[in-house]
Design a protein around this motif. Structure first.
Motif, PDB file in Angstrom:
ATOM      1  N   TRP A   1      -0.672   6.897   8.326  1.00  0.00           N
ATOM      2  CA  TRP A   1      -1.366   5.663   7.949  1.00  0.00           C
ATOM      3  C   TRP A   1      -1.610   5.655   6.451  1.00  0.00           C
ATOM      4  O   TRP A   1      -1.752   6.688   5.814  1.00  0.00           O
ATOM      5  CB  TRP A   1      -2.672   5.480   8.731  1.00  0.00           C
ATOM      6  CG  TRP A   1      -3.716   6.551   8.567  1.00  0.00           C
ATOM      7  CD1 TRP A   1      -3.938   7.615   9.388  1.00  0.00           C
ATOM      8  CD2 TRP A   1      -4.689   6.651   7.512  1.00  0.00           C
ATOM      9  NE1 TRP A   1      -4.977   8.379   8.932  1.00  0.00           N
ATOM     10  CE2 TRP A   1      -5.472   7.794   7.777  1.00  0.00           C
ATOM     11  CE3 TRP A   1      -4.976   5.889   6.379  1.00  0.00           C
ATOM     12  CZ2 TRP A   1      -6.524   8.206   6.952  1.00  0.00           C
ATOM     13  CZ3 TRP A   1      -6.022   6.295   5.558  1.00  0.00           C
ATOM     14  CH2 TRP A   1      -6.779   7.434   5.847  1.00  0.00           C
TER      15      TRP A   1
ATOM     16  N   PRO B   1       1.777  -4.660   7.917  1.00  0.00           N
ATOM     17  CA  PRO B   1       0.391  -4.264   7.636  1.00  0.00           C
ATOM     18  C   PRO B   1      -0.607  -5.249   8.247  1.00  0.00           C
ATOM     19  O   PRO B   1      -0.295  -6.425   8.464  1.00  0.00           O
ATOM     20  CB  PRO B   1       0.320  -4.290   6.101  1.00  0.00           C
ATOM     21  CG  PRO B   1       1.736  -4.251   5.630  1.00  0.00           C
ATOM     22  CD  PRO B   1       2.544  -4.932   6.688  1.00  0.00           C
TER      23      PRO B   1
ATOM     24  N   ILE C   1      -6.364  -3.104   3.793  1.00  0.00           N
ATOM     25  CA  ILE C   1      -5.082  -3.333   4.467  1.00  0.00           C
ATOM     26  C   ILE C   1      -4.580  -1.992   4.984  1.00  0.00           C
ATOM     27  O   ILE C   1      -4.507  -1.013   4.241  1.00  0.00           O
ATOM     28  CB  ILE C   1      -4.050  -3.956   3.508  1.00  0.00           C
ATOM     29  CG1 ILE C   1      -4.575  -5.272   2.936  1.00  0.00           C
ATOM     30  CG2 ILE C   1      -2.727  -4.170   4.235  1.00  0.00           C
ATOM     31  CD1 ILE C   1      -4.870  -6.335   3.973  1.00  0.00           C
ATOM     32  N   LEU C   2      -4.220  -1.975   6.266  1.00  0.00           N
ATOM     33  CA  LEU C   2      -3.733  -0.753   6.906  1.00  0.00           C
ATOM     34  C   LEU C   2      -2.251  -0.887   7.225  1.00  0.00           C
ATOM     35  O   LEU C   2      -1.825  -1.849   7.847  1.00  0.00           O
ATOM     36  CB  LEU C   2      -4.513  -0.493   8.202  1.00  0.00           C
ATOM     37  CG  LEU C   2      -4.048   0.704   9.036  1.00  0.00           C
ATOM     38  CD1 LEU C   2      -4.304   2.019   8.306  1.00  0.00           C
ATOM     39  CD2 LEU C   2      -4.729   0.697  10.409  1.00  0.00           C
ATOM     40  N   GLN C   3      -1.478   0.110   6.798  1.00  0.00           N
ATOM     41  CA  GLN C   3      -0.056   0.220   7.154  1.00  0.00           C
ATOM     42  C   GLN C   3       0.127   1.485   7.977  1.00  0.00           C
ATOM     43  O   GLN C   3      -0.378   2.557   7.606  1.00  0.00           O
ATOM     44  CB  GLN C   3       0.800   0.300   5.896  1.00  0.00           C
ATOM     45  CG  GLN C   3       2.284   0.578   6.145  1.00  0.00           C
ATOM     46  CD  GLN C   3       3.024  -0.655   6.635  1.00  0.00           C
ATOM     47  OE1 GLN C   3       3.207  -1.600   5.881  1.00  0.00           O
ATOM     48  NE2 GLN C   3       3.449  -0.644   7.892  1.00  0.00           N
TER      49      GLN C   3
END
Length: 305
Positions: free
Chosen positions: A295, A250, A173-175
């Motif tokens: 990130w 996200p 998961i990328l925020q």
């Protein structure tokens, strides 16, 4: 003995990277879409404004009304010319140190960024003083848009800076987030005619396959800063220097794709120009300073049943 070098953000990507030239080529599809959308909006505005102008013209033809309408149109035209001479102060980013998070995978990436990109379009009377600028070395973004004086016109612009990202594990998961500083000045000036001005700021994340081909946008978030449609008198607004938090939801990412994380901004103006009894004009000035793009990545481990 050579000095030891610390770990950099790019060390996390295993040597992968999308060149600025390849990133620029991948934006061609976005530029074509933006041009198509701009042309369609211009067409729709003319579809609605031309009948309205024909309706109002007879109402202004009486001698007293004609004199008053002419005076009002000239006054609003002078106001637009004065406003075009105003300049908003260009911002400079606050210095932020690039670094990698400990305890989880993440990074704060400061200028110089990896990429820069601009796009612009003009329809009709071109005032020749519009501009879109992006500087990856400093994080400066700027958009200056004006409509023409004599005839109807529309103008739009975009500017962006971005960084490369490749997931450290197979899925996760990328925020992403950023806190740019901004200031702006905008105005619509009209007398019995239509004028439009808008401006926005956003984050955009593009996805690419391992060969570097663009596969689509996975984040395309926009936050409107102003949007005005006027007919009789117009409006204006300005915003002093302040920070603005961009924090989209996200998304899931994987190592079958590479990503470019952009901070971008845009605006659009349209108006009918100035005539004897009526007319309109519009302007946008938007200046943004991007100090860093951050990130944060949470690995997701998938177990086969």
């Amino acid at each position: 003995m050579a000095a030891k070098r610390g770990i950099s953000v790019k060390d996390l990507y295993g040597g992968r990277f999308i060149s600025p030239e390849a990133a620029g080529r991948s934006m061609v599809a976005l530029e074509k879409r933006l041009t198509t959308e701009f042309n369609e909006r211009t067409r729709l505005r003319k579809q609605f404004t031309e009948p309205a102008q024909k309706l109002i013209a007879p109402l202004l033809s009486g001698s007293n009304l004609e004199r008053e309408a002419t005076a009002a149109a000239r006054a609003m035209q002078r106001l637009q010319k004065v406003a075009r001479g105003l300049k908003v102060q260009r911002l400079r980013p606050v210095k932020v140190n690039t670094g990698i998070f400990t305890g989880l995978t993440g990074a704060i990436v400061s200028a110089p960024f990896d990429y820069q990109w601009t796009w612009g379009a003009v329809s009709g009377d071109d005032p020749h003083d519009n501009s879109e600028t992006a500087d990856r070395g400093s994080g400066d973004l700027a958009i200056v848009l004006n409509t023409g004086i004599d005839d109807s016109s529309s103008a739009a612009g975009r500017a962006a800076v971005g960084i490369y990202f490749y997931p450290p594990t197979s899925t996760g998961i990328l925020q992403v987030w950023s806190t740019p500083a901004l200031n702006y000045l905008w105005g619509t000036y009209c007398s019995f005619d239509s004028a439009h001005a808008d401006g926005w700021i956003a984050m955009y994340v593009g996805s690419y396959n391992l060969a570097g081909a663009f596969t689509g946008a996975v984040i395309d978030q926009r936050t409107t800063l102003w949007s005005d449609d006027s007919w009789f008198h117009g409006n204006s607004g300005n915003f002093p220097t302040a920070s603005y938090g961009l924090h989209p939801a996200p998304i899931q990412v994987d190592r079958q794709h590479q990503y470019i994380i952009w901070v971008w901004c845009g605006g659009e103006v349209s108006a009918d120009g100035w005539h004897l009894l009526n007319g309109s004009g519009a302007m946008d000035q938007l200046y943004i300073a991007v100090p860093s793009i951050t990130w944060e990545f949470w690995p997701v481990f998938v177990f086969e049943p």
